[in-house]
Scaffold this active site. Structure first.
Site, PDB file in Angstrom:
ATOM      1  N   GLU A 193      31.618 -36.722  16.021  1.00 36.14           N
ATOM      2  CA  GLU A 193      31.613 -37.172  17.413  1.00 36.14           C
ATOM      3  C   GLU A 193      30.609 -36.450  18.306  1.00 36.14           C
ATOM      4  O   GLU A 193      31.000 -35.707  19.224  1.00 36.14           O
ATOM      5  CB  GLU A 193      33.021 -37.041  17.998  1.00 36.14           C
ATOM      6  CG  GLU A 193      33.998 -37.985  17.349  1.00 36.14           C
ATOM      7  CD  GLU A 193      35.408 -37.850  17.905  1.00 36.14           C
ATOM      8  OE1 GLU A 193      35.736 -36.815  18.497  1.00 36.14           O
ATOM      9  OE2 GLU A 193      36.195 -38.789  17.735  1.00 36.14           O
ATOM     10  N   GLU A 244      38.727 -41.464  11.773  1.00 34.08           N
ATOM     11  CA  GLU A 244      39.881 -41.016  12.576  1.00 34.08           C
ATOM     12  C   GLU A 244      40.521 -42.213  13.262  1.00 34.08           C
ATOM     13  O   GLU A 244      39.814 -43.094  13.747  1.00 34.08           O
ATOM     14  CB  GLU A 244      39.473 -40.033  13.690  1.00 34.08           C
ATOM     15  CG  GLU A 244      39.145 -38.653  13.241  1.00 34.08           C
ATOM     16  CD  GLU A 244      38.773 -37.731  14.407  1.00 34.08           C
ATOM     17  OE1 GLU A 244      39.197 -37.989  15.552  1.00 34.08           O
ATOM     18  OE2 GLU A 244      38.044 -36.764  14.155  1.00 34.08           O
TER      19      GLU A 244
HETATM   20  O1  IFM Z   1      41.624 -34.251  18.246  1.00 35.07           O
HETATM   21  C1  IFM Z   1      40.505 -35.037  18.397  1.00 35.07           C
HETATM   22  C2  IFM Z   1      39.504 -34.779  17.293  1.00 35.07           C
HETATM   23  O2  IFM Z   1      39.142 -33.445  17.221  1.00 35.07           O
HETATM   24  C3  IFM Z   1      38.253 -35.581  17.516  1.00 35.07           C
HETATM   25  N1  IFM Z   1      38.564 -36.974  17.740  1.00 35.07           N
HETATM   26  C4  IFM Z   1      39.593 -37.313  18.653  1.00 35.07           C
HETATM   27  C5  IFM Z   1      40.850 -36.516  18.360  1.00 35.07           C
HETATM   28  C6  IFM Z   1      41.952 -36.873  19.365  1.00 35.07           C
HETATM   29  O3  IFM Z   1      41.543 -36.600  20.657  1.00 35.07           O
END
Ligand code: IFM
Length: 451
Positions: free
Chosen positions: A163, A355
């Protein structure tokens, strides 16, 4: 179809959020250690200093993963644990920790998927300018070499960075994540370019050093939009909002994925570069666009979009009755249909959801269990949409649920729980939630039980 036979079902975590900070065990500090010390920056004034103490408890955590039938695990490596000052000196103890972790996973039949960088920039590199320093890509390359030389015989897939929209957008532009800076667009673009170059250089390292032919990718935010109706106009408006851009926006997916997959910046960014004091060097795009094997995307939600009067995307603001997570993110399962579809149409790569998950404020009930029916419903709806994308021709390759266990949720501290496994932060007791057992069945039936 249902889910493909070799679909990768997994869970994800990140080092700073679960391990306990490396500086407590001989490693270095990161920008997050620094940021957490600033009053008012973390909602509950906490930090990742202890977190889930996974550094000391990884064997029991992996045993639990095995009990829950999890075959794939996406973890991240802490740069300052392996290289305390970010460059040159390697901490053998830090590197051995990850080597043991990976061995333990493999012994338990779990495939390791490793992210090299999930936001914990070594503090000493930040003092040298961090992502603004044009040496950052070569420091990252050196770090990648250390990792791949040690672990590159056992890792199933590597993801270079997680990210960039967040560590640059939230961390360097909005100042609400570490390192807490508020830079202008020119500096933001420069830092973004260093991050993209770091990604490309790390891909080159993996390709040349890994001995087991791993999959290679990365895990950007998969920002996307859902068409408000099924009209062609709305679908095209949502596609535009997902992969095109007409103004400078660090959160745009195209700003990151066009360079990586198409070897060019979107036109609006090209034009912006021309106004900058410094431009990319010849050959940079070749490094950035090293071929990778899958389109990784972290997707949690998406806005609904329709074609406005001028045909341009317009966000639909009617949110009556819309469900929201504890983070106030809209429950929007179709994000897992339209995001993968638009990404696949444009970039033609297998899609791995690196994710997806839901924040709640779970607690242990009087019966000793953690009941989280909302998370089960949330995940089921999103997975159904991802499967639908597969039926409509998207090459769906994997899904890493965020997160295996409750953890340090950055600026929100420990207030928001994303885990399938509840963590009592006082006793460090782990309690699998109802969703963990539900996900076990999903994996065991290759998703057939949710369709
Ligand atoms: O916890 C975070 C993660 O580190 C990166 N993506 C989003 C998740 C939830 O906010």
């Amino acid at each position: 179809m249902a889910f493909p036979e070799k679909f990768m079902w997994g869970v994800a975590t990140a080092a700073y959020q679960i391990e306990g900070s490396p500086y407590t065990t001989g490693g270095g500090q990161s920008v997050w250690d620094m940021f957490c010390k600033r009053p008012g920056k973390i909602a509950d004034a906490s930090s990742g200093e202890v977190a889930c103490d996974h550094f000391n408890r990884f064997r029991e955590d992996i045993a639990l993963m095995k009990d829950l039938g999890i075959p794939h695990y996406r973890l991240s490596i802490s740069w300052p644990r392996v290289m305390p000052s970010g460059m040159r000196n390697v901490s053998q103890e830090g590197l051995d920790f990850y080597s043991q972790l990976i061995d333990e996973l493999l012994v338990n039949g779990i495939q390791p998927h490793v992210t090299m960088y999930h936001w914990d920039t070594p503090w000493e590199l930040y003092l040298k300018g961090g992502w603004l320093n044009s040496d950052m890509p070569s420091w990252f390359q050196d770090y990648a070499e250390v990792l791949v030389k040690k672990l590159g015989d056992r890792v199933a897939s590597w993801m270079t960075i997680n990210e960039p929209q967040c560590f640059i957008g939230l961390g360097m532009e909005q100042g609400i994540h570490a390192p807490g800076d508020k830079l202008g667009q020119q500096e933001i673009l420069w830092a973004s370019h260093q991050a993209l170059l770091s990604h490309g250089k790390a891909v080159q390292v993996i390709r040349s050093e890994a001995t087991n032919k791993p999959l290679v990718g990365w895990a950007p935010v998969g920002g996307c939009a859902i068409p408000h109706t099924n009209s062609t106009e709305d679908i095209e408006a949502a596609r535009f909002a997902t992969v095109e851009m007409d103004t400078f926006n660090t959160w745009s997916t195209g700003m990151w994925t066009d360079p990586v997959f198409l070897g060019r910046y979107p036109k609006v960014i090209e034009e912006f570069w021309e106004t900058c004091y410094q431009q990319p060097a010849d050959g940079d795009m070749e490094i950035i666009s090293q071929p990778i094997d899958f389109f990784g995307a972290n997707i949690y939600n998406a806005p609904r979009v329709r074609a406005g009067a001028n045909g341009k995307p317009e966000v639909v603001r009617d949110e009556t009755g819309l469900g929201r997570t504890l983070f106030h993110w809209p429950v929007s399962p179709e994000a897992l249909y339209w995001g993968p579809k638009f990404f696949h149409d444009r970039y033609k790569k297998p899609v791995v959801i690196t994710e997806n998950g839901m924040a709640l404020s779970d607690w242990v009930h009087l019966d000793g269990k953690v009941h989280d029916p909302q998370r089960i419903d949330f995940l089921q709806r999103y997975l159904q949409e991802f499967e639908r994308a597969g039926r409509d021709g998207v090459d769906i390759a994997g899904y890493m649920q965020w997160s295996f266990m409750d953890n340090f949720e950055w600026a929100e501290g420990y207030r928001f729980r994303f885990g399938l496994v509840h963590v009592d932060y006082t006793t460090q007791k782990r309690t699998p939630k109802d969703s963990a057992y539900w996900y076990k069945d999903v994996i065991a039936t290759n998703g057939a039980n949710i369709l």
